[in-house]
Write an enzyme that holds these catalytic residues in place. Structure first.
Site, short mmCIF file in Angstrom:
data_model
loop_
_atom_site.label_atom_id
_atom_site.label_comp_id
_atom_site.label_asym_id
_atom_site.label_seq_id
_atom_site.Cartn_x
_atom_site.Cartn_y
_atom_site.Cartn_z
N LYS A 173 0.85 -1.22 -0.09
CA LYS A 173 -0.03 0.05 -0.03
C LYS A 173 0.93 0.93 0.09
O LYS A 173 1.62 1.60 0.79
CB LYS A 173 -0.79 -0.04 1.03
CG LYS A 173 -1.87 1.29 1.33
CD LYS A 173 -2.85 1.32 2.18
CE LYS A 173 -2.13 1.85 3.44
NZ LYS A 173 -3.14 2.08 4.68
C1 R5P Z 1 -2.73 4.72 8.77
O1 R5P Z 1 -3.31 5.18 9.68
C2 R5P Z 1 -3.25 3.73 7.87
O2 R5P Z 1 -2.23 2.81 7.41
C3 R5P Z 1 -4.17 3.85 6.97
O3 R5P Z 1 -4.98 2.60 6.94
C4 R5P Z 1 -4.25 4.57 5.76
O4 R5P Z 1 -3.58 5.48 5.53
C5 R5P Z 1 -5.28 4.40 4.79
O5 R5P Z 1 -6.23 5.46 5.13
P1 R5P Z 1 -6.45 6.87 4.80
O6 R5P Z 1 -7.11 6.68 3.24
O7 R5P Z 1 -7.35 7.62 5.79
O8 R5P Z 1 -5.13 7.50 4.43
#
Ligand code: R5P
Length: 269
Positions: A173
């Site tokens: 990711k």
């Molecule tokens: C960080 O807090 C996490 O890995 C989140 O799952 C990631 O950043 C995705 O969430 P967002 O779309 O709010 O950035």
């Protein structure tokens, strides 16, 4: 790759179109009760029918999701730092693989902090988790966390994603950036994108998702741009129509508007 690992992976990224909608609600693991996620159960419940998988910690899973729910779990297993602590990159493994198996996790997620003070530690964390994941047939999602001092450009993100894949992550990711196709090209495993901070307008977040998929992402792992929207259910439906459908951002936004009118109507009754 063994059958169990492939089977679990297919729940996260659908083999039908090689795409997936992961709903991220793990933010409290270092941010505490974030806006829109103060009461996780209330936030999560209406969104579940539209997500392919749910990314969260064991604490929120146990307390805020009914065990009879039929959604693949992406369990965040790294942590141990907080927004008020010394260094967010100093993460360790905070949940065991045995616990993840008890919780019936389909995937394990861990952050790496390439270029940070604790780069080495987080990369070794990833390598250990990949070994465990391979042993028990559970895929690993590496989250490329970006420190404040890092540039979110294709060179840096490409480096972080490639290192994650080289160590053995099954999915990575990262963030969308200019020349994102170079990040995807250089990473031999599926790349999904985080939404990042809530964007002022839903159309911008839909545009972000669309561009990422167009440039080769296998899906989204989106949180704040869904549940910090005034109409989270309408928003996740619109995101889904981009990931799994053929909607362009404008069509998805139109869908969002129509659906939010229905939500407003229900709210006002
Ligand atoms: C960080 O807090 C996490 O890995 C989140 O799952 C990631 O950043 C995705 O969430 P967002 O779309 O709010 O950035």
């Amino acid at each position: 790759m063994d059958w169990g690992l492939k089977n679990r992976l297919s729940k996260i990224i659908s083999p039908k179109d090689n795409r997936g909608v992961m709903l991220a609600v793990d933010h409290g693991y270092f941010l505490g009760p974030t806006d829109g996620l103060q009461t996780p159960r209330t936030t999560i419940r209406p969104l579940l029918p539209y997500a392919d998988s749910l990314m969260l910690t064991r604490g929120v899973l146990r307390t805020s999701v009914n065990p009879d729910v039929n959604i693949p779990i992406v369990l965040r297993v790294s942590g141990g730092t907080s927004i008020v602590g010394d260094d967010l990159s100093n993460e360790s493994l905070v949940t065991s693989v045995e616990e993840a198996i008890r919780l019936n996790a389909s995937c394990l997620a861990l952050s790496i902090f390439v270029g940070s003070k604790y780069e080495h530690k987080t990369l070794v964390n990833l390598s250990k988790l990949v070994d465990l994941g391979e042993r028990y047939g559970i895929p690993i999602l590496a989250v490329t966390a970006v420190g404040k001092e890092m540039n979110r450009d294709s060179r840096y993100l490409g480096l972080a994603c490639r290192i994650a894949a080289e160590i053995g992550a099954h999915i990575v990711k990262t963030y969308y950036c200019q020349n994102f196709e170079e990040v995807v090209e250089g990473c031999p495993v599926p790349v999904i994108i985080a939404g990042g901070k809530k964007l002022p307008r839903e159309l911008e977040a839909l545009q972000l998702a669309y561009n990422a998929l167009r440039d080769g992402a296998a899906g989204v792992d989106m949180g704040r741009n869904i549940w910090q929207s005034r109409f989270p259910t309408s928003m996740i439906k619109a995101v889904r129509s981009i990931v799994h459908g053929s909607s362009n951002p404008e069509a998805a936004f139109e869908e969002f508007i129509k659906s939010s009118e229905i939500e407003t109507h229900i709210e006002s009754r």
